[in-house]
Write a protein that holds these residues in place. Sequence first.
Motif, PDB file in Angstrom:
ATOM      1  N   SER A 101       0.920  -1.247   0.062  1.00  0.00           N
ATOM      2  CA  SER A 101       0.197   0.042  -0.009  1.00  0.00           C
ATOM      3  C   SER A 101       0.910   1.204   0.053  1.00  0.00           C
ATOM      4  CB  SER A 101      -0.795  -0.085   1.210  1.00  0.00           C
ATOM      5  OG  SER A 101      -0.083   0.078   2.485  1.00  0.00           O
TER       6      SER A 101
ATOM      7  N   ARG B 173      -3.254  -3.516  -3.784  1.00  0.00           N
ATOM      8  CA  ARG B 173      -4.649  -4.280  -3.953  1.00  0.00           C
ATOM      9  C   ARG B 173      -5.458  -3.090  -4.182  1.00  0.00           C
ATOM     10  NH1 ARG B 173      -5.369  -9.541  -3.075  1.00  0.00           N
ATOM     11  NH2 ARG B 173      -3.635 -10.511  -2.041  1.00  0.00           N
ATOM     12  N   GLU B 174      -5.077  -1.741  -3.732  1.00  0.00           N
ATOM     13  CA  GLU B 174      -5.859  -0.459  -3.893  1.00  0.00           C
ATOM     14  C   GLU B 174      -5.058   0.494  -3.737  1.00  0.00           C
ATOM     15  OE1 GLU B 174      -8.791  -0.499  -0.599  1.00  0.00           O
ATOM     16  OE2 GLU B 174      -7.428  -0.919   0.775  1.00  0.00           O
ATOM     17  N   LEU B 175      -5.989   1.863  -4.129  1.00  0.00           N
ATOM     18  CA  LEU B 175      -5.279   3.071  -3.814  1.00  0.00           C
ATOM     19  C   LEU B 175      -5.878   3.973  -2.794  1.00  0.00           C
ATOM     20  CD1 LEU B 175      -4.550   3.885  -7.644  1.00  0.00           C
ATOM     21  CD2 LEU B 175      -2.976   3.171  -5.895  1.00  0.00           C
TER      22      LEU B 175
ATOM     23  N   PHE C 252      -4.606  -6.108  -8.203  1.00  0.00           N
ATOM     24  CA  PHE C 252      -5.711  -5.442  -8.092  1.00  0.00           C
ATOM     25  C   PHE C 252      -6.958  -6.402  -8.561  1.00  0.00           C
ATOM     26  CE2 PHE C 252      -3.085  -1.747  -8.284  1.00  0.00           C
ATOM     27  CZ  PHE C 252      -3.779  -0.730  -7.487  1.00  0.00           C
TER      28      PHE C 252
ATOM     29  N   PRO D  16      -9.138   0.268 -10.010  1.00  0.00           N
ATOM     30  CA  PRO D  16      -8.950   1.363  -8.863  1.00  0.00           C
ATOM     31  C   PRO D  16      -9.896   2.606  -9.213  1.00  0.00           C
ATOM     32  CG  PRO D  16      -6.982   1.165 -10.190  1.00  0.00           C
ATOM     33  CD  PRO D  16      -8.132   0.240 -10.580  1.00  0.00           C
ATOM     34  N   GLU D  17     -10.985   2.670  -8.823  1.00  0.00           N
ATOM     35  CA  GLU D  17     -12.062   3.826  -9.379  1.00  0.00           C
ATOM     36  C   GLU D  17     -11.785   5.021  -8.764  1.00  0.00           C
ATOM     37  OE1 GLU D  17     -16.138   3.509  -9.779  1.00  0.00           O
ATOM     38  OE2 GLU D  17     -16.020   1.186 -10.112  1.00  0.00           O
ATOM     39  N   LYS D  18     -10.859   5.121  -7.854  1.00  0.00           N
ATOM     40  CA  LYS D  18      -9.955   6.491  -7.205  1.00  0.00           C
ATOM     41  C   LYS D  18      -9.598   7.444  -8.412  1.00  0.00           C
ATOM     42  CE  LYS D  18     -10.188   4.824  -2.651  1.00  0.00           C
ATOM     43  NZ  LYS D  18     -10.373   3.244  -2.285  1.00  0.00           N
TER      44      LYS D  18
END
Length: 170
Positions: free
Chosen positions: A60, A83-85, A105, A109-111
Motif C-alpha cells: 500500500s 490491491r487498492e489506492l 488489483f 481502482p475507481e479512485k
Amino acid sequence: MAEAVARVARKVNEVVENGDNHLDLSNCALNAFPTGLYVVMSNVAQDIHFITLANNELKSLTSKFFTSFTQLRELNLEGNNLRELPKDISTLMHLKSINLSRNKFQEFPEKLLNVNTLESINLEDNQIKDVPVEKLTSMPSLRCVNLKANALNKDNLQLSSPTIKFELLV
C-alpha cells in the motif's frame, strides 16, 4: 537488506543534492515507502515529477505519499503487491501516467476516475474482472487504458462503443 537500504539512501541523496525531478527507488525491496524520506525530501518534494517504485514489495501507499508529492506527472508502481489506492490519489492534479501493471488489483481502482489529468492508465497483468468503461469515457484527458492479461468479464465490456475516445487494450 543493508544493500537495499544503502541504495535507497544513495538515490535519495542524489535527488536532493542535484535537484533532480525523478526519484527512482525501483528494485529496492521496499515493502512500504520509507517514512523518513518525507522529512529528508521535504524541501524538494514539490520538484519531483516522476517517481518509480517498480519491482518492490509494496502492499500500500499512504495518503502522506500523495499529499507530499503533489506535482507528480508520472508514477510507476509496476510489479508490487498493491490491491487498492488511497483516496488522496485524487489530489495529484498534474498526474498524466500511472503504471499499476503486475500488481494484485481485483477491481478497477475507481479512485483514478477523479484524476482528470490522467492520459495513460496501465493495469496490465492484474486480476480485474469488471471495468467502468462508461465512467472512463468521462475522463477528459484519457488516451490509453491497458487491461491486457486480466480476467475481464468481456460480456460486460462494451469495446466498440462510439463514446470511447481512448485506446482500450484488452
